[in-house]
Write a protein that holds these residues in place. Sequence first.
Motif, PDB file in Angstrom:
ATOM      1  N   ALA A 180     -34.615 -39.025  10.602  1.00 23.38           N
ATOM      2  CA  ALA A 180     -33.913 -38.313   9.533  1.00 23.38           C
ATOM      3  C   ALA A 180     -34.569 -38.488   8.167  1.00 23.38           C
ATOM      4  CB  ALA A 180     -32.460 -38.778   9.472  1.00 23.38           C
ATOM      5  N   HIS A 181     -35.008 -39.717   7.871  1.00 21.45           N
ATOM      6  CA  HIS A 181     -35.540 -40.024   6.529  1.00 21.45           C
ATOM      7  C   HIS A 181     -36.965 -40.554   6.633  1.00 21.45           C
ATOM      8  CE1 HIS A 181     -31.030 -40.648   6.151  1.00 21.45           C
ATOM      9  NE2 HIS A 181     -31.289 -39.555   5.430  1.00 21.45           N
ATOM     10  N   PRO A 182     -37.710 -40.490   5.533  1.00 24.12           N
ATOM     11  CA  PRO A 182     -39.128 -40.860   5.583  1.00 24.12           C
ATOM     12  C   PRO A 182     -39.419 -42.284   6.062  1.00 24.12           C
ATOM     13  CG  PRO A 182     -38.695 -39.556   3.628  1.00 24.12           C
ATOM     14  CD  PRO A 182     -37.354 -39.837   4.250  1.00 24.12           C
ATOM     15  N   ASP A 183     -38.438 -43.216   6.003  1.00 23.13           N
ATOM     16  CA  ASP A 183     -38.727 -44.580   6.473  1.00 23.13           C
ATOM     17  C   ASP A 183     -38.041 -44.927   7.793  1.00 23.13           C
ATOM     18  OD1 ASP A 183     -36.248 -44.429   5.200  1.00 23.13           O
ATOM     19  OD2 ASP A 183     -36.253 -46.530   4.643  1.00 23.13           O
ATOM     20  N   ASP A 184     -37.335 -43.999   8.414  1.00 20.31           N
ATOM     21  CA  ASP A 184     -36.563 -44.338   9.620  1.00 20.31           C
ATOM     22  C   ASP A 184     -37.436 -44.639  10.834  1.00 20.31           C
ATOM     23  OD1 ASP A 184     -34.144 -44.115   8.312  1.00 20.31           O
ATOM     24  OD2 ASP A 184     -33.838 -42.018   8.894  1.00 20.31           O
ATOM     25  N   ALA A 185     -38.561 -43.944  10.967  1.00 15.21           N
ATOM     26  CA  ALA A 185     -39.425 -44.199  12.128  1.00 15.21           C
ATOM     27  C   ALA A 185     -39.969 -45.622  12.071  1.00 15.21           C
ATOM     28  CB  ALA A 185     -40.576 -43.197  12.162  1.00 15.21           C
ATOM     29  N   ASP A 187     -26.933 -38.296   8.261  1.00 10.69           N
ATOM     30  CA  ASP A 187     -28.196 -37.607   8.601  1.00 10.69           C
ATOM     31  C   ASP A 187     -28.784 -38.157   9.906  1.00 10.69           C
ATOM     32  OD1 ASP A 187     -28.033 -36.156   6.232  1.00 10.69           O
ATOM     33  OD2 ASP A 187     -29.498 -37.397   5.156  1.00 10.69           O
ATOM     34  N   HIS A 188     -28.591 -39.465  10.168  1.00  9.12           N
ATOM     35  CA  HIS A 188     -29.092 -40.050  11.418  1.00  9.12           C
ATOM     36  C   HIS A 188     -28.347 -39.448  12.604  1.00  9.12           C
ATOM     37  CE1 HIS A 188     -30.218 -44.094   9.216  1.00  9.12           C
ATOM     38  NE2 HIS A 188     -30.841 -43.032   8.703  1.00  9.12           N
ATOM     39  N   ARG A 189     -27.023 -39.322  12.447  1.00  9.70           N
ATOM     40  CA  ARG A 189     -26.213 -38.805  13.564  1.00  9.70           C
ATOM     41  C   ARG A 189     -26.549 -37.335  13.835  1.00  9.70           C
ATOM     42  NH1 ARG A 189     -20.862 -39.358  11.502  1.00  9.70           N
ATOM     43  NH2 ARG A 189     -21.501 -40.532   9.668  1.00  9.70           N
TER      44      ARG A 189
HETATM   45 ZN   LIG Z   1     -32.369 -43.150   7.335  1.00  8.02          ZN
END
Ligand SMILES: [Zn+2]
Length: 241
Positions: free
Chosen positions: A17-22, A132-134
Motif C-alpha cells: 500500500a505504501h512506499p515502505d510496506d514491502a 490502505d493495507h486492508r
Molecule cells: Zn503502510
Amino acid sequence: MAEQIVAVPERVMVVAAHPDDAEMGCAATIATWVRAGAQAFYLITTNGDKGTDELEITPEELAPIRDKEARAAAAAVGVSEVQILPNRDGELFYTYEFRGQVVYWVRKWRPTVVFTHDPSVMFSEFGINHADHRATGAAAIDAVYPFARGPWQYPEHLAEGLQPHKVDEMFFWGSGQPDAWIDVSDGIDLKIAALKCHVSQFSDPERTGTGSRERAERVGKEYGVPYAETFRHLAFRRPRP
Ligand SMILES: [Zn+2]
C-alpha cells in the motif's frame, strides 16, 4: 508447525500500500530470492503523500521524496521494476477501478508468486492495520483469483495485448496465522539497507534497522536458522517441487 518454503520462484510480485510496506513486510525474502535468481517486481498502490506527522511538509512535497526512497529501497534488494500508482495516501478504496489497476500489473509482469498485506487483519501486534493495507490486500487477492485469469474480466487489458494470467502462490505478511517460513539469512542485511532508505519515515533509522533485525532473529531461532520471515501461504496449484 509452519511449513518451510525452499523453492525459489522465477518471478515474484509484491503488492504494497505504501512506499515502505514491502520493506517491513517481505524484503528479506525478496532479497534472498533475487540473490538466488528470481526476478522481482513492486507495485505500490499509493504514493504515500500523507505519511508524516510534520505540518511543515506538504503532501505535494512528500510524494516525490517517498517515490525516491521507495526506488532506492527496491534497488537495494535487487527489484527489477517498481510501479507507484497515482492514488493518494488514505484515499484508497476497494473499487472496480482500483482492483483493475492491480489486475493490469499481474497480467503485465506475470508473476509465479505474489506477496501482499493480509487483509483479514484488523488488529495486529503493531496496532490497527491501516485501511490502505486492508484495501490493498483484498484487491490483490481478488486480482490474482479470479480476475487476472478470466479473459472477460477487464477486457481492455487484452485489447492492449496483455493475456490472462494464473499465479501459483500467494504469501501474506502481517498475518495473525502465519503457516510458512523462509530462511532469509542471505537477505537480512539487504532488507535493513532497504529499510534505511526511508529516511522520511523514521526518526531513528538505526534503531528501526536493529529492531527489524532482532525480530527476524527471534523468528529464525524458532526454526533453527539465523534469520527468518513468516507468512500466511496460499497455493492455487500444487506447490513447486
Ligand atoms: Zn503502510
